[in-house]
Design an enzyme around this catalytic site. Structure first.
Site, PDB file in Angstrom:
ATOM      1  N   ILE A  34     -30.607  66.742  62.470  1.00 20.23           N
ATOM      2  CA  ILE A  34     -29.842  65.957  62.478  1.00 20.23           C
ATOM      3  C   ILE A  34     -30.276  64.699  62.291  1.00 20.23           C
ATOM      4  O   ILE A  34     -31.192  64.008  62.672  1.00 20.23           O
ATOM      5  CB  ILE A  34     -28.598  65.254  63.665  1.00 20.23           C
ATOM      6  CG1 ILE A  34     -27.722  64.831  62.938  1.00 20.23           C
ATOM      7  CG2 ILE A  34     -30.294  65.080  64.335  1.00 20.23           C
ATOM      8  CD1 ILE A  34     -26.537  63.914  64.652  1.00 20.23           C
ATOM      9  N   SER A  35     -29.802  63.642  60.541  1.00 18.95           N
ATOM     10  CA  SER A  35     -30.607  62.644  59.591  1.00 18.95           C
ATOM     11  C   SER A  35     -31.057  61.148  60.453  1.00 18.95           C
ATOM     12  O   SER A  35     -29.322  61.527  61.176  1.00 18.95           O
ATOM     13  CB  SER A  35     -30.247  62.676  58.347  1.00 18.95           C
ATOM     14  OG  SER A  35     -30.224  63.716  57.621  1.00 18.95           O
TER      15      SER A  35
END
Length: 213
Positions: free
Chosen positions: A63-64
């Site tokens: 997840i960025s």
């Protein structure tokens, strides 16, 4: 799936951190403040959900970092009703941020397990993309082209030509380009055959997978 006052307070703080790093678009900051990021990651990381960091989400994906999500989103300059193509649905966090901005979102995911999981998960939170597609992001999604904006959420070794061709005139493609370290690159389509290109600093992303079959 609880979203408590404590979580909301932590999100407010996260939005302030992201703003301090240079994000100025109020709508983007509001979206960061609104999307319950802790629900998108493994519960063992829940305490860290509102740090400005990337985390693993399975299938060798991450997840960025919220700042990166905000940075890419801000570059798209979304207005309500804009048709946006997302390459790399992942866990759906970026998708949710785009939906909070009123975008009509089409999102392509290459990893089967993530695609299935996120397709079921997003609607449970009340986030409804126009269409989630299991497929090869390098090809974009011609059925719904052209798009007001295209966002690529994984590192691409090169810029896929189909993505440029699926932009409206005036549309923007935000893509991290490079092998180990990526340069965030913004293409704006200025006419049928011409594009403006801007390079906006180095980032690190997991690689954009290509369908080799």
């Amino acid at each position: 799936m609880k979203d408590t006052f404590k979580h909301k307070g932590m999100r407010k703080k996260l939005a302030e951190i992201v703003a301090a790093k240079g994000i100025t678009d109020k709508k983007v900051l509001k979206a960061i403040e609104k999307v319950p990021r802790h629900l998108f990651i493994d519960s063992s990381f829940e305490d860290h959900a509102y740090q400005d960091k990337a985390f693993p989400i399975g299938a060798d994906q991450t997840i960025s970092q919220p700042y990166t999500v905000a940075f890419q989103t801000e570059l798209l300059e979304i207005t309500e009703g804009d048709k946006i193509l997302e390459i790399g649905t992942g866990c759906g966090y970026q998708t949710a941020v785009l939906l909070e901005l009123g975008a009509v979102v089409f999102s392509v995911e290459r990893q089967k397990e993530l695609f299935k999981k996120t397709s079921l998960f997003l609607p449970k939170l009340g986030y409804r993309a126009k269409k989630l597609i299991f497929g090869d992001g390098y090809k974009g999604f011609t059925a719904e082209a052209p798009f007001d904006g295209i966002i690529v959420t994984a590192g691409a070794p090169f810029v896929p030509k189909p993505l440029l061709s699926q932009l409206k005139v005036g549309g923007k493609l935000v893509i991290p380009v490079g092998e180990d370290i990526q340069v965030m690159t913004l293409f704006t389509r200025t006419s049928e055959k011409e594009f403006e290109k801007e390079e906006l600093g180095e980032f690190r992303f997991v690689p954009l997978l290509e369908d080799r079959n």
